[in-house]
Write a protein that holds these residues in place. Structure first.
Motif, PDB file in Angstrom:
ATOM      1  N   PHE A 138      -2.648   7.999  20.214  1.00  0.00           N
ATOM      2  CA  PHE A 138      -3.184   6.993  19.306  1.00  0.00           C
ATOM      3  C   PHE A 138      -2.118   6.002  18.852  1.00  0.00           C
ATOM      4  O   PHE A 138      -2.290   4.786  18.965  1.00  0.00           O
ATOM      5  N   ARG A 139      -0.997   6.519  18.362  1.00  0.00           N
ATOM      6  CA  ARG A 139       0.016   5.641  17.789  1.00  0.00           C
ATOM      7  C   ARG A 139       0.774   4.841  18.847  1.00  0.00           C
ATOM      8  O   ARG A 139       1.004   3.630  18.689  1.00  0.00           O
ATOM      9  N   LEU A 140       1.190   5.481  19.939  1.00  0.00           N
ATOM     10  CA  LEU A 140       1.969   4.775  20.961  1.00  0.00           C
ATOM     11  C   LEU A 140       1.150   3.688  21.637  1.00  0.00           C
ATOM     12  O   LEU A 140       1.675   2.611  21.941  1.00  0.00           O
ATOM     13  N   SER A 141      -0.129   3.950  21.876  1.00  0.00           N
ATOM     14  CA  SER A 141      -0.968   2.925  22.497  1.00  0.00           C
ATOM     15  C   SER A 141      -1.164   1.739  21.556  1.00  0.00           C
ATOM     16  O   SER A 141      -1.072   0.578  21.980  1.00  0.00           O
ATOM     17  N   ASN A 142      -1.409   2.023  20.286  1.00  0.00           N
ATOM     18  CA  ASN A 142      -1.565   0.933  19.324  1.00  0.00           C
ATOM     19  C   ASN A 142      -0.270   0.158  19.135  1.00  0.00           C
ATOM     20  O   ASN A 142      -0.277  -1.076  19.031  1.00  0.00           O
TER      21      ASN A 142
ATOM     22  N   PHE B  77      -8.539  -4.343  -0.070  1.00  0.00           N
ATOM     23  CA  PHE B  77      -8.146  -3.375  -1.086  1.00  0.00           C
ATOM     24  C   PHE B  77      -8.918  -2.070  -0.919  1.00  0.00           C
ATOM     25  O   PHE B  77      -8.341  -0.974  -0.899  1.00  0.00           O
ATOM     26  N   ASN B  78     -10.236  -2.165  -0.811  1.00  0.00           N
ATOM     27  CA  ASN B  78     -11.052  -0.963  -0.665  1.00  0.00           C
ATOM     28  C   ASN B  78     -10.795  -0.256   0.664  1.00  0.00           C
ATOM     29  O   ASN B  78     -10.883   0.966   0.747  1.00  0.00           O
ATOM     30  N   GLU B  79     -10.494  -1.018   1.684  1.00  0.00           N
ATOM     31  CA  GLU B  79     -10.233  -0.439   3.004  1.00  0.00           C
ATOM     32  C   GLU B  79      -9.015   0.478   2.978  1.00  0.00           C
ATOM     33  O   GLU B  79      -8.984   1.503   3.671  1.00  0.00           O
ATOM     34  N   LEU B  80      -8.004   0.132   2.169  1.00  0.00           N
ATOM     35  CA  LEU B  80      -6.719   0.812   2.254  1.00  0.00           C
ATOM     36  C   LEU B  80      -6.356   1.676   1.040  1.00  0.00           C
ATOM     37  O   LEU B  80      -5.507   2.556   1.171  1.00  0.00           O
ATOM     38  N   ARG B  81      -6.947   1.420  -0.106  1.00  0.00           N
ATOM     39  CA  ARG B  81      -6.402   2.065  -1.307  1.00  0.00           C
ATOM     40  C   ARG B  81      -7.251   3.222  -1.859  1.00  0.00           C
ATOM     41  O   ARG B  81      -6.873   4.384  -1.697  1.00  0.00           O
TER      42      ARG B  81
ATOM     43  N   GLY C  86       0.816  -1.216   0.000  1.00  0.00           N
ATOM     44  CA  GLY C  86       0.000   0.000   0.000  1.00  0.00           C
ATOM     45  C   GLY C  86       0.846   1.260   0.000  1.00  0.00           C
ATOM     46  O   GLY C  86       0.563   2.208  -0.744  1.00  0.00           O
ATOM     47  N   LEU C  87       1.880   1.286   0.839  1.00  0.00           N
ATOM     48  CA  LEU C  87       2.735   2.471   0.902  1.00  0.00           C
ATOM     49  C   LEU C  87       3.487   2.660  -0.415  1.00  0.00           C
ATOM     50  O   LEU C  87       3.632   3.789  -0.901  1.00  0.00           O
TER      51      LEU C  87
ATOM     52  N   LEU D  88      -1.055   3.264   6.080  1.00  0.00           N
ATOM     53  CA  LEU D  88      -0.357   2.405   5.129  1.00  0.00           C
ATOM     54  C   LEU D  88       0.965   1.894   5.684  1.00  0.00           C
ATOM     55  O   LEU D  88       1.404   0.791   5.345  1.00  0.00           O
ATOM     56  N   LEU D  89       1.603   2.690   6.547  1.00  0.00           N
ATOM     57  CA  LEU D  89       2.820   2.216   7.205  1.00  0.00           C
ATOM     58  C   LEU D  89       2.547   0.978   8.051  1.00  0.00           C
ATOM     59  O   LEU D  89       3.366   0.065   8.136  1.00  0.00           O
ATOM     60  N   PHE D  90       1.375   0.955   8.676  1.00  0.00           N
ATOM     61  CA  PHE D  90       0.986  -0.165   9.533  1.00  0.00           C
ATOM     62  C   PHE D  90      -0.101  -0.993   8.852  1.00  0.00           C
ATOM     63  O   PHE D  90      -1.067  -1.410   9.479  1.00  0.00           O
ATOM     64  N   GLU D  91       0.106  -1.227   7.564  1.00  0.00           N
ATOM     65  CA  GLU D  91      -0.885  -1.936   6.752  1.00  0.00           C
ATOM     66  C   GLU D  91      -1.211  -3.312   7.315  1.00  0.00           C
ATOM     67  O   GLU D  91      -2.371  -3.746   7.313  1.00  0.00           O
TER      68      GLU D  91
END
Length: 446
Positions: free
Chosen positions: A332-336, A219-223, A117-118, A266-269
């Protein structure tokens, strides 16, 4: 009852609980959400400004604009949207990639997903820069000026896609397969096998519809929607610069966090493969419309508003919004990231110090660190991050805060589903966990 029919019942049991209040609620969502897209366009644009309609005369004006509007369908917009979707499908297949396995499905399979994705975004960005070098700002001004026609095109496309996957889900059922067949029956979503065509079309009948190796749901979720959101934001920024000769600090404050949010997704696809949308929900109209129309068209509202109504914040206010956005994103990011690291390897030194409880099912639930503060602390950061983007538009109209209000409802609904799922899965262990982590969103508050 023979064993063949018994196994069929176990694999694809009949849906007994219908979400969204069943058929009436599903029909209301399918009619109401496109109407919201239209109302927000006709009441928030260059011609009329951006004021929430509250009087009968304002609603009458909007109704008249909707009735008299004669450019809903644009062959250009439909063609360009189809090319956009097809372009991203092509990149999905041609760009070299690694593969990741999804979660274990109830039929015993794990599906494989291409992770590019990225890379697709990078190739698309380079292509967009080449288009800019050759054609200047014209293509992006066209996108901004034809936003609503593109929204209608995406609605038509998402509905057609939903109809296709609904009909496609009937291609192979247990009773169709001859004895000894090496083919497996279609795996349906547990919530999408009610037998009612309206509800199943809306909620999604098949769990993971795939055509020629393309997983349509992921595909639809990410692109198309995520990258379309970026393209719309950039186009609206270019339009503001074209009209006013500069970009306001509010535009930067709105689009930079949004573009980064898309890049982060996309980084965390691979992490998307563990979300409820992918593991639990079927792919029907709800997700098809949400991915292709709702996300890019409603989430880009701040940039669209600022493209014709620039807001210039004092430096102190701009700094506050920027810091608020940064802090929210870090929550958001650190907890995930903490949760993902613990799931991957509880002995990892980065998370090895965290406390957890072990459930009867063998799962481990964190009770310290970020997840000791609140059971859904990531939702808190996610919502605050969206609020920061709305703050960038100022306080002249409440319409640009729709994103924040809607996102709050979405996260509360998702939280309810998460809590029900966990309570059903962990039973008494969930009660024990809730005693140790009593707050859902904000420590010592709620």
């Amino acid at each position: 009852m023979d064993s063949k029919n018994a196994s069929k019942r176990i694999l694809n049991p009949k849906t007994t609980h219908r979400e969204f209040f069943g058929v009436p609620g599903s029909a209301a969502v399918m009619l109401g959400t496109p109407a919201v897209v239209g109302i927000w366009y006709f009441s928030c644009n260059e011609k009329v400004g951006c004021q929430l309609p509250t009087t009968r005369s304002q609603w009458s004006d909007i109704a008249a604009d909707i009735i008299n509007y004669n450019a809903y369908l644009s062959s250009e917009a439909i063609t360009y949207y189809a090319l956009w979707w097809s372009w991203l499908v092509m990149l999905c297949f041609v760009i070299p990639c690694s593969y990741a396995e999804g979660t274990l499905l109830r039929n015993g399979e794990r599906l494989r997903y291409p992770i590019n994705g990225l890379s697709s975004l990078l190739v698309t960005t380079v292509t967009a820069l080449l288009a800019y070098a050759n054609y200047g700002t014209a293509p992006y001004i066209w996108i901004a000026d034809h936003f609503f026609q593109l929204a209608v095109a995406s609605l038509l496309f998402s509905t057609a896609q939903a109809l296709f996957v609904y009909l496609y889900s009937f291609r192979r059922s247990s009773q169709d397969l001859p004895a000894g067949s090496d083919k497996k029956p279609v795996l349906l979503a547990l919530a999408g096998n009610s037998g009612n065509p309206i509800y199943d079309f809306f909620i999604g009948r098949e769990l993971n519809p795939r055509v020629s190796g393309l997983d349509l749901k992921v595909f639809n979720e990410l692109r198309p929607g995520i990258m379309g959101w970026i393209l719309l934001n950039v186009s609206f920024a270019i339009k503001q610069h074209h009209q006013f000769g500069a970009l306001s600090n509010s535009m930067w404050l709105a689009i930079i966090p949004q573009i980064w949010y898309c890049i982060d997704t996309l980084l965390f696809e691979t992490k998307v493969l563990t979300t409820m949308d992918v593991t639990t929900d079927g792919f029907g109209w709800m997700l098809s419309f949400g991915d292709l129309t709702w996300v890019p068209c409603m989430y880009s509202l701040q940039a669209r508003y600022l493209s014709f109504h620039p807001v210039h914040h004092p430096p102190v206010v701009a700094a506050f919004i920027a810091v608020f956005a940064l802090v929210s994103f870090l929550v958001f990011r650190l907890s995930n990231s903490e949760k993902n690291a613990f799931r991957a390897n509880p002995s990892d030194p980065a998370v090895g110090h965290l406390k957890y409880i072990t459930t009867e099912s063998g799962s481990k639930l964190l009770v310290s660190g970020w997840w000791g503060m609140a059971r859904h602390i990531n939702y808190t950061g996610d919502w605050m991050y969206g609020l920061a983007q709305c703050l960038a538009t100022g306080f002249e109209t409440p319409m640009t805060y729709f994103f924040s209000a809607y996102f709050l409802v979405l996260l509360l609904h998702r939280n309810y589903r998460d809590e029900c799922k966990c309570r059903d899965k962990y039973k008494k262990d969930w009660d024990r966990y809730c005693e140790l982590v009593p707050y859902m969103f904000i420590p010592h508050v709620i």
